[in-house]
Design a protein around this motif. Sequence first.
Motif, PDB file in Angstrom:
ATOM      1  N   VAL A  63       0.680  -1.253   0.077  1.00 19.32           N
ATOM      2  CA  VAL A  63       0.056   0.089  -0.044  1.00 19.32           C
ATOM      3  C   VAL A  63       0.882   1.372  -0.033  1.00 19.32           C
ATOM      4  N   GLU A  64       1.785   1.206   0.778  1.00 21.08           N
ATOM      5  CA  GLU A  64       2.715   2.329   0.781  1.00 21.08           C
ATOM      6  C   GLU A  64       3.630   2.666  -0.774  1.00 21.08           C
ATOM      7  N   VAL A  65       3.864   1.428  -1.262  1.00 16.25           N
ATOM      8  CA  VAL A  65       4.681   1.827  -2.550  1.00 16.25           C
ATOM      9  C   VAL A  65       3.731   2.176  -3.506  1.00 16.25           C
ATOM     10  N   ILE A  66       2.353   1.588  -3.610  1.00 21.89           N
ATOM     11  CA  ILE A  66       1.297   2.043  -4.318  1.00 21.89           C
ATOM     12  C   ILE A  66       0.790   3.654  -4.310  1.00 21.89           C
ATOM     13  N   GLY A  67       0.954   3.855  -3.180  1.00 24.82           N
ATOM     14  CA  GLY A  67       0.715   5.289  -2.772  1.00 24.82           C
ATOM     15  C   GLY A  67       1.797   6.184  -3.322  1.00 24.82           C
ATOM     16  N   GLN A  98      -4.919   1.443 -11.907  1.00 23.13           N
ATOM     17  CA  GLN A  98      -5.665   1.784 -10.865  1.00 23.13           C
ATOM     18  C   GLN A  98      -6.809   0.315 -10.695  1.00 23.13           C
ATOM     19  N   GLN A  99      -7.047  -0.324 -11.618  1.00 21.73           N
ATOM     20  CA  GLN A  99      -8.163  -1.418 -11.753  1.00 21.73           C
ATOM     21  C   GLN A  99      -7.269  -2.453 -11.184  1.00 21.73           C
ATOM     22  N   ALA A 100      -6.338  -2.722 -11.763  1.00 25.23           N
ATOM     23  CA  ALA A 100      -5.262  -3.894 -11.217  1.00 25.23           C
ATOM     24  C   ALA A 100      -5.043  -3.848  -9.782  1.00 25.23           C
ATOM     25  N   ILE A 101      -4.672  -2.539  -9.149  1.00 27.12           N
ATOM     26  CA  ILE A 101      -4.425  -2.217  -7.775  1.00 27.12           C
ATOM     27  C   ILE A 101      -5.839  -2.658  -6.930  1.00 27.12           C
ATOM     28  N   GLU A 102      -6.863  -2.144  -7.351  1.00 30.23           N
ATOM     29  CA  GLU A 102      -8.355  -2.447  -6.873  1.00 30.23           C
ATOM     30  C   GLU A 102      -8.394  -3.988  -6.710  1.00 30.23           C
ATOM     31  N   GLN A 103      -8.269  -4.697  -7.706  1.00 29.82           N
ATOM     32  CA  GLN A 103      -8.302  -6.144  -7.762  1.00 29.82           C
ATOM     33  C   GLN A 103      -7.350  -6.772  -6.647  1.00 29.82           C
ATOM     34  N   CYS A 108      -6.649  -8.962  -1.111  1.00 27.99           N
ATOM     35  CA  CYS A 108      -5.629  -9.006   0.082  1.00 27.99           C
ATOM     36  C   CYS A 108      -6.182  -8.366   1.331  1.00 27.99           C
ATOM     37  N   MET A 109      -7.600  -7.730   1.185  1.00 32.10           N
ATOM     38  CA  MET A 109      -7.904  -7.333   2.374  1.00 32.10           C
ATOM     39  C   MET A 109      -8.144  -8.192   3.603  1.00 32.10           C
ATOM     40  N   PRO A 110      -7.623  -7.804   4.825  1.00 31.42           N
ATOM     41  CA  PRO A 110      -7.785  -8.571   5.991  1.00 31.42           C
ATOM     42  C   PRO A 110      -9.184  -8.758   6.200  1.00 31.42           C
ATOM     43  N   ILE A 111      -9.255 -10.254   6.455  1.00 30.41           N
ATOM     44  CA  ILE A 111     -10.905 -10.627   6.950  1.00 30.41           C
ATOM     45  C   ILE A 111     -10.714 -10.640   8.522  1.00 30.41           C
ATOM     46  N   SER A 112     -11.758 -10.046   9.030  1.00 34.57           N
ATOM     47  CA  SER A 112     -11.792  -9.963  10.427  1.00 34.57           C
ATOM     48  C   SER A 112     -12.428 -11.365  11.097  1.00 34.57           C
ATOM     49  N   ASN A 113     -11.837 -11.931  12.285  1.00 34.51           N
ATOM     50  CA  ASN A 113     -12.439 -13.159  12.600  1.00 34.51           C
ATOM     51  C   ASN A 113     -13.067 -12.839  14.023  1.00 34.51           C
ATOM     52  N   ALA A 114     -14.052 -13.302  14.267  1.00 32.04           N
ATOM     53  CA  ALA A 114     -14.687 -13.233  15.773  1.00 32.04           C
ATOM     54  C   ALA A 114     -14.300 -14.340  16.558  1.00 32.04           C
ATOM     55  N   THR A 115     -13.513 -14.306  17.554  1.00 36.05           N
ATOM     56  CA  THR A 115     -13.043 -15.337  18.389  1.00 36.05           C
ATOM     57  C   THR A 115     -13.520 -15.099  19.884  1.00 36.05           C
TER      58      THR A 115
END
Length: 118
Positions: A63-67, A98-103, A108-115
């Motif tokens: 994300v930093e590099v893409i910015g 931009q489209q490739a980055i969005e994909q 890669c978005m983190p998935i939140s887990n309820a524990t």
Amino acid sequence: MNQKPVDNQRPELRVRYTPEEFARLKKAFARTGYNQIGTYARKMTLGEPIEIVQRNGSFDLFVEVIGRLRKELEAVRSRSDLSAEERQRLIGIHQQIQQAIEQIVHLCMPISNATPAR
């Protein structure tokens, strides 16, 4: 003088921590998806499921590099010495990136887990 209780008053619990204990609490809280430590503490004490956010250091670097790339592309697009054809081609390439980055971000978005709390 007798005061009437206000409707929004609720029972309250105050807890005191040593600096080390509070540092542990803040560290555990930082891994959650909550924006208030009180919400986290309430769920913990009531044994309710806690939302944990998994962070990926590689993704953060991505994300930093893409910015930085985005800023550089904007700077190139704003140059006045580009012809209309070059500018259109650059805009098209920028949109594809931009489209490739969005994909990638979506994948890669983190998935939140309820524990359950322990």
